[in-house]
Design an enzyme around this catalytic site. Structure first.
Site, PDB file in Angstrom:
ATOM      1  N   CYS A  96      38.634  42.079  38.351  1.00 26.29           N
ATOM      2  CA  CYS A  96      39.630  41.108  38.816  1.00 26.29           C
ATOM      3  C   CYS A  96      39.146  39.674  38.656  1.00 26.29           C
ATOM      4  O   CYS A  96      39.950  38.744  38.722  1.00 26.29           O
ATOM      5  CB  CYS A  96      40.010  41.383  40.267  1.00 26.29           C
TER       6      CYS A  96
ATOM      7  N   GLU B 279      45.378  41.103  47.277  1.00 31.23           N
ATOM      8  CA  GLU B 279      44.682  40.459  46.165  1.00 31.23           C
ATOM      9  C   GLU B 279      45.461  40.826  44.919  1.00 31.23           C
ATOM     10  O   GLU B 279      45.557  42.002  44.567  1.00 31.23           O
ATOM     11  CB  GLU B 279      43.241  40.944  46.078  1.00 31.23           C
TER      12      GLU B 279
END
Length: 510
Positions: A282, A245
């Site tokens: 995020c 990620e």
């Protein structure tokens, strides 16, 4: 032999707190991986894995005060945030224990032999097996939920894969504390402690991804760091899956009708989402498309008001603080970019939240404005004023992959009739792994249907790092053709001795 010490650092002061460990040498990484590999067979029984995961959750909860104190000292995220994150972390462990017991993750499929078909079909039985040792690269912004005891570790262990975690340098003491609890949980469950281990150091991370006994890796972090590890995983003599990620802008589109209907509500909500966790999520909305004109102006005014009362915050480390200050300064210096609330340094250790505005036409020029389409880690967002939906679509067309995309729609637009809102849903579906309507992307529910990933560079694969299907990353399918029942794994035998869910087609045997 000279070793490099690993220090715990207080981000509020920049001062070293204590020496926690030493960076792992090549030999120490090798020993950790080999010990994990030797322990893999002990994880095979599902009941043992489920008990281990629940014991780990119980021990982490029992040490909550120590864990939160340690994590706050190393990250400045605050006891409230970290208490919630620990609950999420232990909840993940228990959820994966339940998934192991249920067994649906094995995706058992049985096609019984059918000689009447053309061509005839043989007996086929398929399920999934664990890959082997998994390398986990801990995240900076989630010292628990995406670090040593986090989702990558929990899902890999649930799949039957031992784990070697490369600890993040921002919270080494917390990493050691959590690792000790996981290893204790393993021993209390009758497993070798080496089903989980931790190594420290940049070079150790490279050694780990290259080790021939490592079969897959999970990563949460920057595009630069993740891409380097992804390339190393692909360059091995035997390439391995790398589930990374990386970075995400998480665009938001506010329609003219939504701005006209509830500009103040949207502006206030945006301020809260951008500054949550000092902008270090995020899924922080980093690019917001707002219509030009009075209704959009009202939203911007509400955003200014919402940010006015936000106190300066401390980022996870001084390197990130320096990058935030330099990044916001570079963006604000572009011609045509304004700063209704200027982000940047606040004192020696803190930063202030803010936002930038730019016209969509200027952004579409490219060149130096491309930097506005890159993630800036911290409490800042870019508000793009667009003239019409075509211009908004053109901006969206310039974006790479994202973890999330959010639409703020009016009440009428949510009724689902074909029109501009439906077109926007189609546009953002191509860009992101999670689509949010009339909410905010910060806060990722740990649930079976969750997807936390997206097209590159949001992620390097199409899997999720949150939710029940995260376990699929650490498994591979195997089909058995015409294998006698007595020789099949118990999961695939005709009598289904383990009582697992399975999909069966074809005539009944016997």
């Amino acid at each position: 032999m000279t070793t490099t010490p690993v220090w715990s650092v207080d981000p509020r002061t920049g001062k070293q707190r204590e020496q926690v460990a030493a960076e792992a040498t090549h030999r120490e990484v090798d020993l950790a991986v080999r010990a994990a590999h030797a322990a893999r067979t002990a994880l095979a029984p599902a009941a043992v894995r489920a008990a281990f995961l629940r014991t780990a959750a119980d021990l982490l909860d029992g040490a909550a005060a120590r864990i939160v104190e340690s994590a706050d000292a190393e990250t400045a995220l605050g006891p409230g945030r970290l208490t919630g994150e620990l609950a999420r972390t232990t909840g993940q462990l228990r959820a994966f224990a339940g998934a192991v017991e249920e067994g649906a993750y094995l995706d058992i499929r049985i096609d019984r032999a059918d000689p009447s078909l053309s061509p005839p079909r043989p007996e086929l039985r398929r399920y999934k097996v664990p890959l082997g040792v998994v390398a986990v690269y801990a995240a900076s912004n989630f010292p628990l939920a995406f670090s040593v005891p986090g989702g990558d570790t929990a899902s890999a262990l649930a799949a039957g894969c031992p784990v070697v975690v490369k600890a993040h340098p921002d919270h080494p003491a917390t990493s050691e504390l959590c690792a000790a609890l996981l290893r204790r949980a393993a021993e209390e469950s009758g497993l070798p402690a080496d089903v989980v281990s931790v190594v420290h150091g940049f070079d150790a991370g490279l050694e780990l991804i290259r080790h021939p006994l490592v079969t897959a890796a999970g990563f949460t972090g920057s595009i630069r760091g993740g891409r380097a590890l992804f390339d190393a995983a692909a360059a091995r003599p035997v390439p391995i899956p790398f589930h990374g990620e990386l970075g995400s802008l998480n665009p938001v589109v506010v329609t003219p009708a939504a701005a006209a209907e509830r500009a103040e509500e949207i502006g206030s909500g945006l301020a809260g989402s951008v500054t949550l966790g000092v902008g270090q999520f995020c899924v922080k909305p980093g690019l917001v498309l707002v219509p030009a004109g009075p209704d959009g102006d009202g939203l911007v005014t509400a955003l200014v008001k919402g940010l006015a009362d936000v106190e300066p915050g401390v980022l996870l480390d001084h390197r990130m603080r320096d990058a935030y200050v330099a990044g916001t300064r570079e963006r604000a210096a572009l011609p045509g970019v304004s700063t209704p609330v200027a982000p940047g340094a606040q004192g020696e250790h803190s930063v202030g939240a803010g936002f930038l505005t730019v016209e969509a036409a200027r952004l579409l020029e490219g060149g130096p404005y491309e930097v506005l389409l890159e993630e800036c880690f911290g409490p800042v967002t870019v508000v793009v004023r667009y003239a019409d939906q075509g211009e908004a679509a053109a901006v969206l067309g310039r974006l790479g992959g994202n973890l999330s995309a959010t639409l703020q729609l009016s009440a009428a637009e949510t009724e689902g009739a074909p029109g501009p809102a439906a077109e926007l849903i189609g546009l953002v579906t191509a860009l992101a792994g999670r689509i949010v309507v009339n909410g905010w992307p910060t806060g990722v529910a740990v649930a079976p249907a969750q997807h936390h990933g997206g097209p590159y560079p949001a992620a390097t694969s199409h899997s999720t790092s949150v939710g029940g299907t995260a376990i699929e990353r650490w498994l591979r399918p195997v089909a058995y053709q015409s294998v006698p029942d007595a020789l099949l794994p118990p999961e695939l035998r005709e009598a289904n001795p383990l009582g697992l869910p399975r999909r069966v087609t074809g005539p009944a045997s016997g």
